[in-house]
Enzyme design. Structure first.
Site, PDB file in Angstrom:
ATOM      1  N   HIS A 121       3.101 -29.370  10.119  1.00 30.55           N
ATOM      2  CA  HIS A 121       2.538 -29.234   8.780  1.00 30.55           C
ATOM      3  C   HIS A 121       3.211 -30.170   7.768  1.00 30.55           C
ATOM      4  O   HIS A 121       2.691 -30.376   6.675  1.00 30.55           O
ATOM      5  CB  HIS A 121       2.601 -27.772   8.296  1.00 30.55           C
ATOM      6  CG  HIS A 121       3.974 -27.296   7.906  1.00 30.55           C
ATOM      7  ND1 HIS A 121       4.794 -26.603   8.767  1.00 30.55           N
ATOM      8  CD2 HIS A 121       4.666 -27.396   6.749  1.00 30.55           C
ATOM      9  CE1 HIS A 121       5.917 -26.294   8.147  1.00 30.55           C
ATOM     10  NE2 HIS A 121       5.870 -26.769   6.924  1.00 30.55           N
ATOM     11  N   ASP A 151       3.395 -25.827  15.838  1.00 32.72           N
ATOM     12  CA  ASP A 151       3.718 -26.451  14.560  1.00 32.72           C
ATOM     13  C   ASP A 151       4.862 -27.446  14.699  1.00 32.72           C
ATOM     14  O   ASP A 151       5.767 -27.493  13.864  1.00 32.72           O
ATOM     15  CB  ASP A 151       4.054 -25.401  13.502  1.00 32.72           C
ATOM     16  CG  ASP A 151       4.096 -25.995  12.088  1.00 32.72           C
ATOM     17  OD1 ASP A 151       3.433 -27.022  11.869  1.00 32.72           O
ATOM     18  OD2 ASP A 151       4.825 -25.460  11.229  1.00 32.72           O
ATOM     19  N   GLY A 223      10.877 -27.961   1.522  1.00 29.15           N
ATOM     20  CA  GLY A 223      11.566 -29.225   1.771  1.00 29.15           C
ATOM     21  C   GLY A 223      12.480 -29.138   2.963  1.00 29.15           C
ATOM     22  O   GLY A 223      12.841 -30.143   3.571  1.00 29.15           O
ATOM     23  N   ASN A 224      12.890 -27.902   3.333  1.00 29.30           N
ATOM     24  CA  ASN A 224      13.702 -27.688   4.523  1.00 29.30           C
ATOM     25  C   ASN A 224      12.866 -27.736   5.805  1.00 29.30           C
ATOM     26  O   ASN A 224      13.427 -27.833   6.902  1.00 29.30           O
ATOM     27  CB  ASN A 224      14.408 -26.333   4.470  1.00 29.30           C
ATOM     28  CG  ASN A 224      15.762 -26.389   3.785  1.00 29.30           C
ATOM     29  OD1 ASN A 224      15.916 -25.869   2.691  1.00 29.30           O
ATOM     30  ND2 ASN A 224      16.734 -27.020   4.422  1.00 29.30           N
ATOM     31  N   SER A 225      11.548 -27.619   5.687  1.00 28.81           N
ATOM     32  CA  SER A 225      10.695 -27.593   6.873  1.00 28.81           C
ATOM     33  C   SER A 225      10.949 -28.819   7.731  1.00 28.81           C
ATOM     34  O   SER A 225      10.927 -29.952   7.249  1.00 28.81           O
ATOM     35  CB  SER A 225       9.223 -27.557   6.460  1.00 28.81           C
ATOM     36  OG  SER A 225       8.879 -26.316   5.915  1.00 28.81           O
ATOM     37  N   GLY A 281      -6.621 -17.805  32.593  1.00 31.71           N
ATOM     38  CA  GLY A 281      -8.009 -17.427  32.387  1.00 31.71           C
ATOM     39  C   GLY A 281      -8.259 -15.935  32.278  1.00 31.71           C
ATOM     40  O   GLY A 281      -9.082 -15.380  33.019  1.00 31.71           O
ATOM     41  N   VAL A 282      -7.571 -15.278  31.366  1.00 32.34           N
ATOM     42  CA  VAL A 282      -7.783 -13.851  31.146  1.00 32.34           C
ATOM     43  C   VAL A 282      -7.943 -13.579  29.654  1.00 32.34           C
ATOM     44  O   VAL A 282      -7.554 -14.394  28.807  1.00 32.34           O
ATOM     45  CB  VAL A 282      -6.616 -12.995  31.687  1.00 32.34           C
ATOM     46  CG1 VAL A 282      -6.492 -13.139  33.188  1.00 32.34           C
ATOM     47  CG2 VAL A 282      -5.306 -13.363  30.988  1.00 32.34           C
TER      48      VAL A 282
END
Length: 381
Positions: A121, A151, A223-225, A281-282
């Site tokens: 992001h 992410d 800003g820490n992301s 596939g469940v």
């Protein structure tokens, strides 16, 4: 007699005036200390020897890790708004030509070749990405791959003598361990905060598809992301990605993606250009009393399968609707999020043992995962 008292009083007055002047200007003549410009007794600690670290200081960890944490500035080219050239539109709404957007985040250099880990992001939709190192060097970065389901994004920069963060072991973390968060909050410059691991395995937060967050009370702000969560040795434990806040600032609840997850994403993108995950596939659901009664299930732990894709890996292994998956490769499964994350970590084409409860039976089924289909774009809340 009167003359004598007059002389006496004048003498006393002169002496008192002289005493006052001396006491003010030269108190040392009278054996007194001056109130201004005098000396005082202070007790000072000895100056530490160069290189000495105070007991309990995180300075060595910060010094080791900080150079590899970078600031990321992004920009998006302005796009023309529909009807922006229409004179009636301008009359009613004003001149609303689109403006370029700018973003701010952090990242971590994890290889000498210039690979930078950050959040998806942070760079999503950016037309230009600038990376600023702690030594003030600046360079443009390119995105070599993203993984919206966790992410995470991988950037590449081309500079010499890059500082590299050492990867730690997020799997060995325990609640209560001390950690440091390093990033560029609010664009004020690189900042180090400290705290502890508040919880592990946080999920169902709605931040990404695969969630297994480390929760910490180390201050994390906008800003820490994409910045680093490190241990007290300066080794990378996670990528800071989100906070819980009612004010927009830190409230002591922050979340980081474990480095074990980030490493899988990094290796997959660098090696294959994409992240390859297991898939069986469940259609799983958390086991509720209503579902247990509907399918005649007597257990209360595990994930119930309400649908099985025809000819999918699970169907070929004999998994049926109504089965409860209680474990995968020896790891207990308690909810859908755990099942998805565990299956995604399986290597496609290699059989793994699933513990399945079918009414009163406990079965061990060998399921060979396939490759998880490419997901639709994940929208971040």
């Amino acid at each position: 007699m009167k003359r004598f008292w007059l002389l006496f009083s004048q003498s006393v007055t002169v002496l008192l005036a002289a005493y006052f002047v001396v006491a003010t200007l030269k108190p040392e003549w009278l054996g007194k200390r001056s109130l201004a410009g005098g000396t005082i007794s202070l007790i000072e600690a000895p100056t530490p020897a160069p290189g000495t670290v105070a007991a309990g200081s995180f300075a060595p960890a910060a010094k080791r890790a900080a150079p590899a944490v970078v600031s990321i500035n992004t920009s998006t080219v302005a796009q023309q708004r529909p009807n922006s050239n229409d004179p009636w539109f301008r009359f009613f709404f004003g001149d609303r030509g689109s403006e370029a957007r700018a973003g701010l985040g952090s990242g971590v250099i994890v290889s000498a070749e210039g690979h930078v880990l950050t959040n998806n992001h942070v760079v999503d939709g950016a037309d230009a990405i600038e990376v600023i190192l702690n030594d003030t060097r600046r360079t443009q970065a390119k995105v070599i791959g993203t993984d919206p389901e966790t992410d995470l994004a991988i950037l590449k920069i081309d500079l010499d003598k890059l500082p590299v963060m050492v990867l730690g072991s997020s799997d060995a973390l325990q609640v209560g361990d001390q950690v440091l968060a390093i990033g560029n909050p609010f664009g004020v410059g690189q900042t180090v905060t400290s705290g502890i691991v508040s919880a592990l395995g946080r999920n169902q937060l709605g931040l990404s598809f695969f969630e297994n967050f480390i929760q910490t009370d180390a201050a994390i702000n906008p800003g820490n992301s994409g910045g680093a969560l490190v241990d007290t040795s300066g080794n990378l434990l996670g990528i800071n990605t989100a906070i819980y806040s009612r004010s927009g600032g830190s409230m002591g609840i922050g979340f980081a993606i474990p480095v074990s997850t980030a490493k899988l994403v990094l290796e997959g993108i660098v090696r294959d250009g994409q992240v390859t995950r297991g898939w069986i596939g469940v259609e799983p659901n958390d086991l509720s009393p209503e579902l247990a009664e509907t399918f005649g299930v007597k257990t209360t732990a595990g994930v119930i399968i309400t649908g099985v894709l025809q000819n999918g890996p699970a169907a070929q292994a004999g998994v049926r609707p109504g089965d409860v998956i209680a474990g995968v490769s020896g790891k207990p499964i308690g909810n859908v999020t755990e099942l998805l994350s565990t299956v995604a970590a399986l290597k496609p084409g290699e059989a793994s043992e699933f513990e399945v409860l079918r009414r009163d039976e406990r079965l061990r089924v060998q399921v060979t995962p396939g490759v998880r289909p490419k997901p639709q774009r994940v929208q971040r809340p």
